[in-house]
Design a protein around this motif. Structure first.
Motif, PDB file in Angstrom:
ATOM      1  N   LEU A  32     -20.428   6.464  28.557  1.00 27.25           N
ATOM      2  CA  LEU A  32     -20.306   7.255  27.339  1.00 27.25           C
ATOM      3  C   LEU A  32     -21.573   8.053  27.053  1.00 27.25           C
ATOM      4  CD1 LEU A  32     -18.402   4.649  25.213  1.00 27.25           C
ATOM      5  CD2 LEU A  32     -17.636   7.003  25.595  1.00 27.25           C
ATOM      6  N   LYS A  33     -21.372   9.238  26.481  1.00 32.61           N
ATOM      7  CA  LYS A  33     -22.444  10.144  26.136  1.00 32.61           C
ATOM      8  C   LYS A  33     -22.418  10.429  24.641  1.00 32.61           C
ATOM      9  CE  LYS A  33     -21.985  12.489  30.608  1.00 32.61           C
ATOM     10  NZ  LYS A  33     -21.731  13.791  31.284  1.00 32.61           N
ATOM     11  N   PRO A  34     -23.556  10.823  24.062  1.00 33.27           N
ATOM     12  CA  PRO A  34     -23.559  11.164  22.635  1.00 33.27           C
ATOM     13  C   PRO A  34     -22.523  12.224  22.272  1.00 33.27           C
ATOM     14  CG  PRO A  34     -25.804  10.955  23.414  1.00 33.27           C
ATOM     15  CD  PRO A  34     -24.918  10.858  24.624  1.00 33.27           C
ATOM     16  N   GLU A  35     -22.231  13.126  23.182  1.00 30.42           N
ATOM     17  CA  GLU A  35     -21.239  14.161  22.935  1.00 30.42           C
ATOM     18  C   GLU A  35     -19.825  13.608  22.790  1.00 30.42           C
ATOM     19  OE1 GLU A  35     -23.162  15.237  26.609  1.00 30.42           O
ATOM     20  OE2 GLU A  35     -24.206  14.143  25.005  1.00 30.42           O
ATOM     21  N   ASP A  36     -19.610  12.355  23.169  1.00 25.87           N
ATOM     22  CA  ASP A  36     -18.308  11.722  23.022  1.00 25.87           C
ATOM     23  C   ASP A  36     -18.071  11.198  21.611  1.00 25.87           C
ATOM     24  OD1 ASP A  36     -17.583  12.072  25.769  1.00 25.87           O
ATOM     25  OD2 ASP A  36     -18.823  10.327  26.274  1.00 25.87           O
ATOM     26  N   THR A  37     -19.088  11.224  20.772  1.00 28.18           N
ATOM     27  CA  THR A  37     -18.957  10.734  19.408  1.00 28.18           C
ATOM     28  C   THR A  37     -17.900  11.527  18.648  1.00 28.18           C
ATOM     29  OG1 THR A  37     -21.244   9.952  19.301  1.00 28.18           O
ATOM     30  CG2 THR A  37     -20.149  10.413  17.211  1.00 28.18           C
ATOM     31  N   ALA A  38     -16.911  10.817  18.110  1.00 30.15           N
ATOM     32  CA  ALA A  38     -15.805  11.456  17.411  1.00 30.15           C
ATOM     33  C   ALA A  38     -14.855  10.382  16.902  1.00 30.15           C
ATOM     34  CB  ALA A  38     -15.057  12.415  18.337  1.00 30.15           C
ATOM     35  N   VAL A  39     -13.885  10.809  16.116  1.00 32.00           N
ATOM     36  CA  VAL A  39     -12.762   9.956  15.777  1.00 32.00           C
ATOM     37  C   VAL A  39     -11.680  10.188  16.819  1.00 32.00           C
ATOM     38  CG1 VAL A  39     -10.988   9.386  14.079  1.00 32.00           C
ATOM     39  CG2 VAL A  39     -13.288   9.993  13.317  1.00 32.00           C
ATOM     40  N   TYR A  40     -11.212   9.122  17.421  1.00 34.72           N
ATOM     41  CA  TYR A  40     -10.217   9.210  18.472  1.00 34.72           C
ATOM     42  C   TYR A  40      -8.845   8.854  17.928  1.00 34.72           C
ATOM     43  CZ  TYR A  40     -13.772   9.844  22.041  1.00 34.72           C
ATOM     44  OH  TYR A  40     -14.794  10.348  22.814  1.00 34.72           O
ATOM     45  N   TYR A  41      -7.862   9.685  18.237  1.00 31.13           N
ATOM     46  CA  TYR A  41      -6.498   9.510  17.771  1.00 31.13           C
ATOM     47  C   TYR A  41      -5.556   9.384  18.963  1.00 31.13           C
ATOM     48  CZ  TYR A  41      -8.319  11.435  13.367  1.00 31.13           C
ATOM     49  OH  TYR A  41      -9.040  11.673  12.227  1.00 31.13           O
ATOM     50  N   CYS A  42      -4.659   8.410  18.906  1.00 37.24           N
ATOM     51  CA  CYS A  42      -3.619   8.356  19.920  1.00 37.24           C
ATOM     52  C   CYS A  42      -2.405   9.131  19.444  1.00 37.24           C
ATOM     53  CB  CYS A  42      -3.242   6.913  20.271  1.00 37.24           C
ATOM     54  SG  CYS A  42      -2.410   5.993  18.961  1.00 37.24           S
ATOM     55  N   ASN A  43      -1.649   9.618  20.396  1.00 42.46           N
ATOM     56  CA  ASN A  43      -0.457  10.393  20.107  1.00 42.46           C
ATOM     57  C   ASN A  43       0.658   9.950  21.039  1.00 42.46           C
ATOM     58  OD1 ASN A  43       1.218  13.062  21.005  1.00 42.46           O
ATOM     59  ND2 ASN A  43       0.734  13.113  18.816  1.00 42.46           N
ATOM     60  N   VAL A  44       1.819   9.692  20.476  1.00 40.33           N
ATOM     61  CA  VAL A  44       2.993   9.300  21.256  1.00 40.33           C
ATOM     62  C   VAL A  44       4.097  10.297  20.984  1.00 40.33           C
ATOM     63  CG1 VAL A  44       4.741   7.544  21.652  1.00 40.33           C
ATOM     64  CG2 VAL A  44       2.368   6.870  21.269  1.00 40.33           C
ATOM     65  N   GLY A  45       4.624  10.873  22.045  1.00 37.53           N
ATOM     66  CA  GLY A  45       5.633  11.909  21.919  1.00 37.53           C
ATOM     67  C   GLY A  45       6.984  11.476  22.434  1.00 37.53           C
ATOM     68  N   PHE A  46       8.007  11.842  21.680  1.00 40.67           N
ATOM     69  CA  PHE A  46       9.382  11.643  22.075  1.00 40.67           C
ATOM     70  C   PHE A  46       9.991  13.009  22.378  1.00 40.67           C
ATOM     71  CE2 PHE A  46       8.034   8.227  19.374  1.00 40.67           C
ATOM     72  CZ  PHE A  46       8.489   7.095  20.031  1.00 40.67           C
ATOM     73  N   ARG A  47      11.273  13.056  22.623  1.00 35.56           N
ATOM     74  CA  ARG A  47      11.882  14.314  23.034  1.00 35.56           C
ATOM     75  C   ARG A  47      11.756  15.405  21.971  1.00 35.56           C
ATOM     76  NH1 ARG A  47      16.700  17.240  23.601  1.00 35.56           N
ATOM     77  NH2 ARG A  47      17.047  17.984  25.756  1.00 35.56           N
ATOM     78  N   CYS A  48      11.904  15.042  20.711  1.00 36.41           N
ATOM     79  CA  CYS A  48      11.922  16.042  19.652  1.00 36.41           C
ATOM     80  C   CYS A  48      10.866  15.840  18.564  1.00 36.41           C
ATOM     81  CB  CYS A  48      13.297  16.071  18.983  1.00 36.41           C
ATOM     82  SG  CYS A  48      14.661  16.449  20.100  1.00 36.41           S
ATOM     83  N   VAL A  49      10.027  14.826  18.679  1.00 38.47           N
ATOM     84  CA  VAL A  49       9.045  14.537  17.643  1.00 38.47           C
ATOM     85  C   VAL A  49       7.900  13.724  18.233  1.00 38.47           C
ATOM     86  CG1 VAL A  49      10.136  12.389  16.918  1.00 38.47           C
ATOM     87  CG2 VAL A  49       8.790  13.711  15.256  1.00 38.47           C
ATOM     88  N   ASP A  50       6.731  13.790  17.592  1.00 37.76           N
ATOM     89  CA  ASP A  50       5.620  12.947  18.015  1.00 37.76           C
ATOM     90  C   ASP A  50       4.931  12.327  16.804  1.00 37.76           C
ATOM     91  OD1 ASP A  50       4.312  15.169  17.032  1.00 37.76           O
ATOM     92  OD2 ASP A  50       3.196  15.583  18.871  1.00 37.76           O
ATOM     93  N   PHE A  51       4.105  11.304  17.057  1.00 33.82           N
ATOM     94  CA  PHE A  51       3.453  10.548  16.002  1.00 33.82           C
ATOM     95  C   PHE A  51       1.988  10.336  16.340  1.00 33.82           C
ATOM     96  CE2 PHE A  51       7.920   9.565  15.831  1.00 33.82           C
ATOM     97  CZ  PHE A  51       8.213   9.534  14.470  1.00 33.82           C
ATOM     98  N   TRP A  52       1.179  10.199  15.285  1.00 31.95           N
ATOM     99  CA  TRP A  52      -0.260  10.032  15.416  1.00 31.95           C
ATOM    100  C   TRP A  52      -0.710   8.670  14.913  1.00 31.95           C
ATOM    101  CZ3 TRP A  52      -3.250  13.556  17.885  1.00 31.95           C
ATOM    102  CH2 TRP A  52      -2.721  14.844  18.053  1.00 31.95           C
TER     103      TRP A  52
END
Length: 116
Positions: free
Chosen positions: A86-106
């Motif tokens: 890991l590098k300092p530039e990696d600092t952030a809030v990380y979000y996962c995303n799951v996608g279905f055929r017609c919609v996705d969620f965070w």
């Protein structure tokens, strides 16, 4: 209603490692795409890595290529992001995303802080 719960964030020194997890629940349809995004203060949310459940196609941002690895446990509806060197530039809030055929969620987001 689909819900995503993230875990695994934290503070680490440069060169260290973290493993993020994101578990989905409440879905009645198969997942098509899983991915991880990140957002630093004052910046836009950008793709880190993604993978399709059909064909196993994986994409990484150039900045994390060869350091991060995305994977999943289909039986547990869980996606992971292994982050090494890991590098300092990696600092952030990380979000996962799951996608279905017609919609996705965070997911709710998890903070990753990398110090020098």
């Amino acid at each position: 209603q689909v819900q995503l719960v993230e875990s695994g964030g934290g503070a680490v020194q440069a060169g260290g490692s973290l493993r993020l997890s994101c578990s989905a629940s409440g879905n009645r349809f198969p997942i098509s795409v899983m991915g991880w995004y990140r957002q630093a203060p004052g910046k836009e949310r950008d793709l880190v890595a993604s993978m399709s459940t059909v064909g196993g196609i994986i994409n990484y941002a150039d900045s994390v290529k060869d350091r991060f690895t995305i994977s999943r446990n289909a039986a547990r509806n869980t996606v992971y992001l292994q982050m090494n060197n890991l590098k300092p530039e990696d600092t952030a809030v990380y979000y996962c995303n799951v996608g279905f055929r017609c919609v996705d969620f965070w997911g709710q987001g998890t903070q990753v802080t990398v110090s020098t």
